[in-house]
Write a protein that holds these residues in place. Structure first.
Motif, PDB file in Angstrom:
ATOM      1  N   VAL A 126       0.850  -1.200   0.000  1.00  0.00           N
ATOM      2  CA  VAL A 126       0.000   0.000   0.000  1.00  0.00           C
ATOM      3  C   VAL A 126       0.883   1.247   0.000  1.00  0.00           C
ATOM      4  O   VAL A 126       1.901   1.297   0.705  1.00  0.00           O
ATOM      5  N   ASN A 127       0.476   2.245  -0.781  1.00  0.00           N
ATOM      6  CA  ASN A 127       1.215   3.500  -0.808  1.00  0.00           C
ATOM      7  C   ASN A 127       0.254   4.675  -0.969  1.00  0.00           C
ATOM      8  O   ASN A 127      -0.923   4.477  -1.337  1.00  0.00           O
ATOM      9  N   LEU A 128       0.742   5.856  -0.674  1.00  0.00           N
ATOM     10  CA  LEU A 128      -0.011   7.093  -0.839  1.00  0.00           C
ATOM     11  C   LEU A 128       0.740   8.001  -1.805  1.00  0.00           C
ATOM     12  O   LEU A 128       1.969   8.117  -1.729  1.00  0.00           O
ATOM     13  N   LYS A 129      -0.012   8.631  -2.701  1.00  0.00           N
ATOM     14  CA  LYS A 129       0.558   9.620  -3.615  1.00  0.00           C
ATOM     15  C   LYS A 129      -0.246  10.909  -3.488  1.00  0.00           C
ATOM     16  O   LYS A 129      -1.471  10.890  -3.549  1.00  0.00           O
ATOM     17  N   GLU A 185      -3.023  -3.127  -8.666  1.00  0.00           N
ATOM     18  CA  GLU A 185      -2.292  -3.990  -9.582  1.00  0.00           C
ATOM     19  C   GLU A 185      -1.886  -5.278  -8.889  1.00  0.00           C
ATOM     20  O   GLU A 185      -1.771  -5.329  -7.662  1.00  0.00           O
ATOM     21  N   SER A 186      -1.667  -6.324  -9.685  1.00  0.00           N
ATOM     22  CA  SER A 186      -1.041  -7.515  -9.151  1.00  0.00           C
ATOM     23  C   SER A 186       0.396  -7.182  -8.840  1.00  0.00           C
ATOM     24  O   SER A 186       1.048  -6.420  -9.557  1.00  0.00           O
ATOM     25  N   TRP A 187       0.896  -7.737  -7.776  1.00  0.00           N
ATOM     26  CA  TRP A 187       2.235  -7.393  -7.294  1.00  0.00           C
ATOM     27  C   TRP A 187       3.240  -8.363  -7.906  1.00  0.00           C
ATOM     28  O   TRP A 187       3.451  -9.454  -7.431  1.00  0.00           O
ATOM     29  N   GLY A 188       3.851  -7.972  -9.003  1.00  0.00           N
ATOM     30  CA  GLY A 188       4.842  -8.825  -9.659  1.00  0.00           C
ATOM     31  C   GLY A 188       4.223  -9.673 -10.743  1.00  0.00           C
ATOM     32  O   GLY A 188       3.057 -10.044 -10.685  1.00  0.00           O
ATOM     33  N   ALA A 189       5.007  -9.991 -11.751  1.00  0.00           N
ATOM     34  CA  ALA A 189       4.542 -10.823 -12.860  1.00  0.00           C
ATOM     35  C   ALA A 189       4.870 -12.281 -12.579  1.00  0.00           C
ATOM     36  O   ALA A 189       5.904 -12.588 -12.006  1.00  0.00           O
ATOM     37  N   PRO A 190       3.982 -13.202 -12.965  1.00  0.00           N
ATOM     38  CA  PRO A 190       4.255 -14.626 -12.700  1.00  0.00           C
ATOM     39  C   PRO A 190       5.449 -15.118 -13.507  1.00  0.00           C
ATOM     40  O   PRO A 190       5.610 -14.791 -14.675  1.00  0.00           O
ATOM     41  N   GLN A 191       6.283 -15.908 -12.854  1.00  0.00           N
ATOM     42  CA  GLN A 191       7.422 -16.541 -13.521  1.00  0.00           C
ATOM     43  C   GLN A 191       7.262 -18.042 -13.368  1.00  0.00           C
ATOM     44  O   GLN A 191       6.984 -18.545 -12.281  1.00  0.00           O
ATOM     45  N   THR A 192       7.451 -18.792 -14.429  1.00  0.00           N
ATOM     46  CA  THR A 192       7.253 -20.231 -14.377  1.00  0.00           C
ATOM     47  C   THR A 192       8.589 -20.959 -14.467  1.00  0.00           C
ATOM     48  O   THR A 192       9.618 -20.374 -14.802  1.00  0.00           O
ATOM     49  N   GLY A 193       8.520 -22.256 -14.205  1.00  0.00           N
ATOM     50  CA  GLY A 193       9.717 -23.065 -14.268  1.00  0.00           C
ATOM     51  C   GLY A 193      10.457 -23.072 -12.949  1.00  0.00           C
ATOM     52  O   GLY A 193       9.998 -22.578 -11.944  1.00  0.00           O
ATOM     53  N   GLY A 194      11.658 -23.616 -12.951  1.00  0.00           N
ATOM     54  CA  GLY A 194      12.430 -23.747 -11.721  1.00  0.00           C
ATOM     55  C   GLY A 194      13.289 -22.540 -11.420  1.00  0.00           C
ATOM     56  O   GLY A 194      13.951 -22.489 -10.399  1.00  0.00           O
ATOM     57  N   LYS A 226      -1.538  -7.968  -3.874  1.00  0.00           N
ATOM     58  CA  LYS A 226      -2.010  -6.792  -4.585  1.00  0.00           C
ATOM     59  C   LYS A 226      -1.173  -5.571  -4.186  1.00  0.00           C
ATOM     60  O   LYS A 226      -0.714  -5.456  -3.053  1.00  0.00           O
ATOM     61  N   SER A 227      -0.996  -4.674  -5.133  1.00  0.00           N
ATOM     62  CA  SER A 227      -0.317  -3.408  -4.897  1.00  0.00           C
ATOM     63  C   SER A 227      -1.324  -2.282  -5.115  1.00  0.00           C
ATOM     64  O   SER A 227      -1.890  -2.152  -6.201  1.00  0.00           O
ATOM     65  N   ILE A 228      -1.559  -1.488  -4.074  1.00  0.00           N
ATOM     66  CA  ILE A 228      -2.590  -0.453  -4.111  1.00  0.00           C
ATOM     67  C   ILE A 228      -1.933   0.902  -3.869  1.00  0.00           C
ATOM     68  O   ILE A 228      -1.196   1.086  -2.895  1.00  0.00           O
ATOM     69  N   ALA A 229      -2.186   1.840  -4.750  1.00  0.00           N
ATOM     70  CA  ALA A 229      -1.689   3.201  -4.596  1.00  0.00           C
ATOM     71  C   ALA A 229      -2.884   4.158  -4.524  1.00  0.00           C
ATOM     72  O   ALA A 229      -3.652   4.254  -5.480  1.00  0.00           O
ATOM     73  N   TYR A 230      -3.037   4.807  -3.383  1.00  0.00           N
ATOM     74  CA  TYR A 230      -4.086   5.812  -3.217  1.00  0.00           C
ATOM     75  C   TYR A 230      -3.530   7.176  -3.624  1.00  0.00           C
ATOM     76  O   TYR A 230      -2.470   7.592  -3.159  1.00  0.00           O
ATOM     77  N   LYS A 231      -4.261   7.872  -4.490  1.00  0.00           N
ATOM     78  CA  LYS A 231      -3.850   9.208  -4.895  1.00  0.00           C
ATOM     79  C   LYS A 231      -4.759  10.240  -4.214  1.00  0.00           C
ATOM     80  O   LYS A 231      -5.982  10.121  -4.247  1.00  0.00           O
TER      81      LYS A 231
END
Length: 337
Positions: free
Chosen positions: A167-170, A323-332, A301-306
Motif C-alpha cells: 500500500v502507498n499514498l501519492k 495492480e497484481s504485485w509482480g509478474a508470474p514466472q514459471t519453471g524452476g 495486490k499493490s494499491i496506490a491511493y492518490k
C-alpha cells in the motif's frame, strides 16, 4: 488453537465423504516432487535457502492425516528436492501449504491436529506482525492434487505469491481548484491500520481455504516527515504537477477490511500565496479517511491511493490504482522483479 476454526461451519463442511487414509503398504512408488515451482515475488533466496511445506491427505471417509510438517524443500543440482520422501496414493486428495522463508527452529506456521466426533482434522495458523518498517514479506503457495483425476500431475505445481498487500499514498496539488499557489508537504501520518493478525489455512474440498483472524489485533501507525517540505508543483516543467510518493516502495501490510472512519491520513503542509517571499507560507493540516472497502486489501495486490490537495483545508481521494504485485514466472528459475 481456536483460531483455525474461526468459521465453525468449516468443520462441518470439511467432514465430507472421505475414507480412512491408506497405509504405507498401499503407497504407490511414484514420489511426490516439487520441481514445478514458480513465483510472482521474484526472490532469489527462495532458491538459495528453500521453503517449508506442510501436506495432508484424505480420501472419502472423514479422515485426514499430515504427511509433511515444515519439510524443507531446497535446490540441489538444479532440481528441487526434500529429505523425507512421500508418495502419491490413488483415490485421495493431497493438500499442500508452502511458506518462505524457511525456519527449522522458529517456524512461522503452527499445525493443528484435532479429533472431533472421531474424525481427524488438520489445519494451520500463522501469526503475523507488521514491523515498524513494514517490510516483512513472507511468500505463500497452496495446491490441491486429486489423484482420482486421470493424468494428475505428480510434480506439485506451486506458485508463490506475497502474503501481504503493498500500500502507498501519492499526493498531488488539485490544479482544478487552486492552480496559482504553492503547497509544501511537511509530514504525512497514517493511523488505524491493523498491524497484527493470524492467518488460518484449512484444507476444504478442492482448495486450501485461507482467512484472517483479528481477535487480538493491534494497530500500527506510520509517519513520514520531510526536513525540507516537498513542493507539489514545478512551474518550469511542461506538466506542472509533482506527485509525492509518500512511502517509497510501499508499506507491506496485512490484508484486511477497511471500515468507515477507521484508517486516518493526516497531511501537514504549508500553503504559500506569496511565492516571492522567503518562507513556505502558512502551516496547515488536513485529515481524511481511506475509503471503506471490504476486500480491496488482498494478498499479492499493490494499491496506490492518490490524494488531491486544495485550499481551504481540502483533500480528497481519487480512484486508487490496483495492480497484481509482480509478474508470474514459471519453471524452476526464480527471476527478480
Amino acid at each position: 488453537m481456536k483460531r483455525i476454526f474461526i468459521a465453525a461451519a468449516l468443520l462441518g463442511l470439511f467432514a465430507c465423504n472421505r475414507e480412512d487414509v491408506v497405509s504405507e503398504n498401499d503407497l504407490t512408488p511414484t514420489a511426490i516432487s516439487f520441481n514445478n515451482v514458480a513465483t510472482r515475488a521474484g526472490l532469489t533466496d527462495l532458491q538459495t535457502n528453500g521453503f517449508g511445506v506442510w501436506a495432508t491427505t484424505s480420501s472419502t471417509a472423514n479422515n485426514s492425516a499430515a504427511i509433511l510438517t515444515n519439510e524443507k524443500v531446497y535446490m540441489d543440482g538444479g532440481l528441487w528436492t526434500y529429505d523425507n520422501t512421500r508418495y502419491w496414493v490413488e483415490n485421495c486428495k493431497f493438500y499442500f501449504l508452502a511458506v518462505w522463508p524457511y525456519s527449522e527452529d522458529n517456524s512461522p506456521v503452527t499445525q493443528h491436529d484435532i479429533v472431533q466426533d472421531g474424525v481427524n482434522y488438520t489445519g494451520y495458523t500463522m501469526a503475523v506482525t507488521t514491523p515498524a518498517a513494514a517490510d516483512y514479506d513472507p511468500l505463500v503457495a497452496t495446491n490441491v492434487t486429486d489423484t482420482t483425476v486421470e493424468g494428475y500431475a505428480t510434480t506439485v505445481p506451486l506458485t508463490f505469491e506475497h502474503l501481504m498487500c503493498k500500500v502507498n499514498l501519492k499526493i498531488e496539488q488539485d490544479f482544478d481548484k487552486t492552480p496559482d499557489f504553492d503547497y509544501y508537504v511537511s509530514k504525512v501520518t497514517v493511523t488505524g491500520i491493523k498491524g497484527s493478525g493470524t492467518l488460518f489455512a484449512m484444507p476444504y474440498g478442492d482448495t486450501v481455504y485461507r482467512g484472517w483472524d483479528f481477535t487480538d489485533a493491534t494497530n500500527i501507525n506510520f509517519e513520514k516527515s520531510y526536513t525540507t517540505p516537498v513542493r507539489l508543483r514545478d512551474l518550469d516543467a511542461e506538466d506542472k504537477s509533482i506527485t509525492l510518493t509518500v512511502f517509497g516502495d510501499g508499506l507491506l501490510l496485512i490484508p484486511q477490511e477497511i471500515t468507515a472512519s477507521a484508517v486516518r491520513v493526516t497531511v501537514e503542509y504549508y500553503y504559500d500565496v506569496n511565492k516571492d517571499d522567503s518562507d513556505y507560507g502558512d502551516a496547515k493540516s488536513v485529515d481524511v479517511f481511506i475509503p471503506a472497502s471490504a476486500d480491496l486489501w488482498q494478498s499479492n495486490k499493490s494499491i496506490a491511493y492518490k490524494l488531491a490537495i486544495a485550499e481551504s483545508n481540502e483533500i480528497k481521494f481519487l480512484a486508487p490504482t490496483i495492480e497484481s504485485w509482480g509478474a508470474p514466472q514459471t519453471g524452476g528459475t526464480i527471476i527478480i522483479k
